[in-house]
Structure formats: C-alpha cells, structure tokens
Design a protein around this motif. Sequence first.
Motif, PDB file in Angstrom:
ATOM      1  N   LEU A  22       4.683   8.521 -16.806  1.00 21.81           N
ATOM      2  CA  LEU A  22       4.805   7.926 -15.707  1.00 21.81           C
ATOM      3  C   LEU A  22       5.631   6.457 -15.965  1.00 21.81           C
ATOM      4  O   LEU A  22       5.501   5.987 -16.662  1.00 21.81           O
ATOM      5  CB  LEU A  22       3.186   7.505 -15.398  1.00 21.81           C
ATOM      6  CG  LEU A  22       2.509   8.758 -15.017  1.00 21.81           C
ATOM      7  CD1 LEU A  22       1.046   8.400 -14.721  1.00 21.81           C
ATOM      8  CD2 LEU A  22       2.922   9.571 -13.869  1.00 21.81           C
ATOM      9  N   LYS A  23       6.510   6.566 -14.602  1.00 24.18           N
ATOM     10  CA  LYS A  23       7.243   5.322 -14.870  1.00 24.18           C
ATOM     11  C   LYS A  23       6.941   4.583 -13.383  1.00 24.18           C
ATOM     12  O   LYS A  23       6.174   4.977 -12.489  1.00 24.18           O
ATOM     13  CB  LYS A  23       8.575   5.713 -14.574  1.00 24.18           C
ATOM     14  CG  LYS A  23       9.007   6.842 -15.800  1.00 24.18           C
ATOM     15  CD  LYS A  23      10.359   7.145 -15.685  1.00 24.18           C
ATOM     16  CE  LYS A  23      10.936   8.100 -16.713  1.00 24.18           C
ATOM     17  NZ  LYS A  23      10.102   9.190 -17.302  1.00 24.18           N
ATOM     18  N   ALA A  24       7.600   3.416 -13.072  1.00 28.17           N
ATOM     19  CA  ALA A  24       7.419   2.546 -12.111  1.00 28.17           C
ATOM     20  C   ALA A  24       7.504   3.269 -10.642  1.00 28.17           C
ATOM     21  O   ALA A  24       8.546   3.992 -10.797  1.00 28.17           O
ATOM     22  CB  ALA A  24       8.446   1.433 -12.066  1.00 28.17           C
ATOM     23  N   ASN A  25       6.717   3.051  -9.881  1.00 28.06           N
ATOM     24  CA  ASN A  25       6.687   3.770  -8.564  1.00 28.06           C
ATOM     25  C   ASN A  25       6.130   5.147  -8.468  1.00 28.06           C
ATOM     26  O   ASN A  25       6.395   5.890  -7.525  1.00 28.06           O
ATOM     27  CB  ASN A  25       7.782   3.523  -7.672  1.00 28.06           C
ATOM     28  CG  ASN A  25       8.175   2.190  -7.589  1.00 28.06           C
ATOM     29  OD1 ASN A  25       7.211   1.284  -7.298  1.00 28.06           O
ATOM     30  ND2 ASN A  25       9.467   1.544  -7.673  1.00 28.06           N
ATOM     31  N   ARG A  47      -5.044   4.551 -19.966  1.00 28.63           N
ATOM     32  CA  ARG A  47      -5.133   4.384 -21.458  1.00 28.63           C
ATOM     33  C   ARG A  47      -3.576   4.405 -21.863  1.00 28.63           C
ATOM     34  O   ARG A  47      -3.089   3.582 -22.713  1.00 28.63           O
ATOM     35  CB  ARG A  47      -6.032   5.168 -22.335  1.00 28.63           C
ATOM     36  CG  ARG A  47      -5.980   5.050 -23.714  1.00 28.63           C
ATOM     37  CD  ARG A  47      -7.218   5.847 -24.399  1.00 28.63           C
ATOM     38  NE  ARG A  47      -7.069   7.210 -24.231  1.00 28.63           N
ATOM     39  CZ  ARG A  47      -8.168   7.953 -23.606  1.00 28.63           C
ATOM     40  NH1 ARG A  47      -9.242   7.215 -23.142  1.00 28.63           N
ATOM     41  NH2 ARG A  47      -7.926   8.933 -23.289  1.00 28.63           N
ATOM     42  N   ALA A  48      -2.728   5.649 -21.372  1.00 34.88           N
ATOM     43  CA  ALA A  48      -1.640   5.626 -21.704  1.00 34.88           C
ATOM     44  C   ALA A  48      -0.680   4.672 -21.314  1.00 34.88           C
ATOM     45  O   ALA A  48       0.394   4.297 -21.964  1.00 34.88           O
ATOM     46  CB  ALA A  48      -1.000   7.013 -21.150  1.00 34.88           C
ATOM     47  N   LEU A  49      -0.896   3.760 -20.254  1.00 37.95           N
ATOM     48  CA  LEU A  49      -0.264   2.749 -19.458  1.00 37.95           C
ATOM     49  C   LEU A  49      -0.757   1.370 -20.049  1.00 37.95           C
ATOM     50  O   LEU A  49      -0.489   0.374 -19.541  1.00 37.95           O
ATOM     51  CB  LEU A  49      -0.280   2.905 -18.328  1.00 37.95           C
ATOM     52  CG  LEU A  49       0.354   3.910 -17.642  1.00 37.95           C
ATOM     53  CD1 LEU A  49       0.072   4.367 -16.099  1.00 37.95           C
ATOM     54  CD2 LEU A  49       1.860   4.026 -17.712  1.00 37.95           C
ATOM     55  N   SER A  50      -1.628   1.355 -21.320  1.00 36.57           N
ATOM     56  CA  SER A  50      -1.959   0.451 -22.034  1.00 36.57           C
ATOM     57  C   SER A  50      -2.803  -0.490 -21.115  1.00 36.57           C
ATOM     58  O   SER A  50      -3.050  -1.920 -21.300  1.00 36.57           O
ATOM     59  CB  SER A  50      -0.802  -0.442 -22.444  1.00 36.57           C
ATOM     60  OG  SER A  50       0.144   0.330 -23.283  1.00 36.57           O
ATOM     61  N   VAL A  51      -3.775   0.129 -20.199  1.00 31.32           N
ATOM     62  CA  VAL A  51      -4.803  -0.747 -19.568  1.00 31.32           C
ATOM     63  C   VAL A  51      -5.947  -0.930 -20.414  1.00 31.32           C
ATOM     64  O   VAL A  51      -6.455  -0.037 -21.147  1.00 31.32           O
ATOM     65  CB  VAL A  51      -5.038   0.035 -18.291  1.00 31.32           C
ATOM     66  CG1 VAL A  51      -6.510  -0.581 -17.716  1.00 31.32           C
ATOM     67  CG2 VAL A  51      -3.986   0.278 -17.280  1.00 31.32           C
ATOM     68  N   VAL A 100       2.149   2.135 -11.027  1.00 27.52           N
ATOM     69  CA  VAL A 100       1.824   3.561 -10.800  1.00 27.52           C
ATOM     70  C   VAL A 100       0.651   3.555  -9.829  1.00 27.52           C
ATOM     71  O   VAL A 100      -0.507   2.986 -10.015  1.00 27.52           O
ATOM     72  CB  VAL A 100       1.553   4.065 -12.175  1.00 27.52           C
ATOM     73  CG1 VAL A 100       0.838   5.511 -12.175  1.00 27.52           C
ATOM     74  CG2 VAL A 100       2.704   4.235 -12.959  1.00 27.52           C
ATOM     75  N   THR A 101       0.813   4.723  -8.821  1.00 25.88           N
ATOM     76  CA  THR A 101      -0.474   4.692  -7.942  1.00 25.88           C
ATOM     77  C   THR A 101      -1.060   5.977  -8.130  1.00 25.88           C
ATOM     78  O   THR A 101      -0.390   7.169  -8.392  1.00 25.88           O
ATOM     79  CB  THR A 101       0.234   4.718  -6.400  1.00 25.88           C
ATOM     80  OG1 THR A 101       0.835   3.302  -6.132  1.00 25.88           O
ATOM     81  CG2 THR A 101      -0.950   5.037  -5.484  1.00 25.88           C
ATOM     82  N   ILE A 102      -2.227   5.948  -8.487  1.00 27.40           N
ATOM     83  CA  ILE A 102      -3.074   7.224  -8.666  1.00 27.40           C
ATOM     84  C   ILE A 102      -4.299   7.386  -7.624  1.00 27.40           C
ATOM     85  O   ILE A 102      -4.881   6.477  -7.333  1.00 27.40           O
ATOM     86  CB  ILE A 102      -3.804   7.146 -10.148  1.00 27.40           C
ATOM     87  CG1 ILE A 102      -2.565   6.902 -11.088  1.00 27.40           C
ATOM     88  CG2 ILE A 102      -4.486   8.490 -10.337  1.00 27.40           C
ATOM     89  CD1 ILE A 102      -3.217   6.822 -12.718  1.00 27.40           C
ATOM     90  N   VAL A 103      -4.330   8.356  -6.925  1.00 27.77           N
ATOM     91  CA  VAL A 103      -5.213   8.690  -5.776  1.00 27.77           C
ATOM     92  C   VAL A 103      -6.264   9.562  -6.174  1.00 27.77           C
ATOM     93  O   VAL A 103      -5.659  10.835  -6.081  1.00 27.77           O
ATOM     94  CB  VAL A 103      -4.272   8.743  -4.548  1.00 27.77           C
ATOM     95  CG1 VAL A 103      -5.082   8.949  -3.211  1.00 27.77           C
ATOM     96  CG2 VAL A 103      -2.959   7.852  -4.473  1.00 27.77           C
ATOM     97  N   GLU A 104      -7.516   9.166  -5.955  1.00 28.95           N
ATOM     98  CA  GLU A 104      -8.588  10.259  -5.836  1.00 28.95           C
ATOM     99  C   GLU A 104      -8.724  10.616  -4.682  1.00 28.95           C
ATOM    100  O   GLU A 104      -8.752   9.956  -3.665  1.00 28.95           O
ATOM    101  CB  GLU A 104      -9.832   9.670  -6.609  1.00 28.95           C
ATOM    102  CG  GLU A 104      -9.620   9.413  -8.134  1.00 28.95           C
ATOM    103  CD  GLU A 104     -11.033   8.880  -8.542  1.00 28.95           C
ATOM    104  OE1 GLU A 104     -12.033   9.742  -8.222  1.00 28.95           O
ATOM    105  OE2 GLU A 104     -11.024   8.130  -9.604  1.00 28.95           O
TER     106      GLU A 104
END
Length: 146
Positions: A22-25, A47-51, A100-104
């Motif tokens: 994943l990248k910006a936007n 986790r992959a995005l270091s959160v 990164v926008t993630i939508v459930e």
Amino acid sequence: MEIHSYSPADTEAAGETLGKRLKANDVVALFGELGAGKTAFVRGAARALSVKGRVTSPTFAIVNEYKGSLPVYHFDLYRLNSAEELFDIGWEDYLDAGGVTIVEWSERIEGSLPAKRYDVSIKADGEGSRIITITERGDKYENTCL
C-alpha cells in the motif's frame, strides 16, 4: 489473488501481505459478513504500515485514525444510514490526505468508492476457514500482481 485462511492469524497475515504494497492515497474496500474477519485483516495491514498500538473496529466512531509509516484511516460503515453521512464526516478529504483508507462494510457505499482501489472479499468456507479474494480495480494497479 485468493488466499485461504484457517485462523484469525492467517487473516491478519493476508492483510499484512497487502499492507506491504500500500502507498499514499490507496483505498482498500472490505466486503464480508459480520464476523468474517475484516478487522483482523485491517490489523495485519496496519502492522505492515508500522502502526503501533491496538487496532479496533470503529463501529460507533465510524473512523479511527492510526499513525504509522503512512496514516491509516480505518472506516467501519456498519452503522451508516446513508452515503450522505459519509460525506458529512469528510470522506473525500480522507481519500486525498496522503494516507491509506481501509473501509469495512464497503457494500454500503459501493457507488461512492473510488474506481482505483483494492477490493477484498472475505467469505466463510467451512467451520473457521475463510477465502480471501483480493482484486485490484482501476488502471492504477495494472500489472502489479500481488
């Protein structure tokens, strides 16, 4: 891409696999029944995005924001009554905010999703197992082959 998951840890690992790309936007639209594992998938991507810290479903808040290598905007639209409510909370601003926008529960706003996105379908396949299908939508993702 199709992934078979036999546990929540497998579902998180699938999210992590996508999260590394994943990248910006970028937008990830999650589809699946209640209890399918959407939030577990988000935990892996985060986790992959270091959160750091706990990733939970924002069922009542609608959106949680997490800091990582990129900001992660985690939407849960289960309680959303209309697409208009989504725009009232600044949906378009999130899409262009560099995170990164993630939508459930993306099925509730399919007409408002950007054409260029990752669709992730999580379906039960027997007791405890899931089939996770990741589809790249739009020319932005042509030939990226997960």
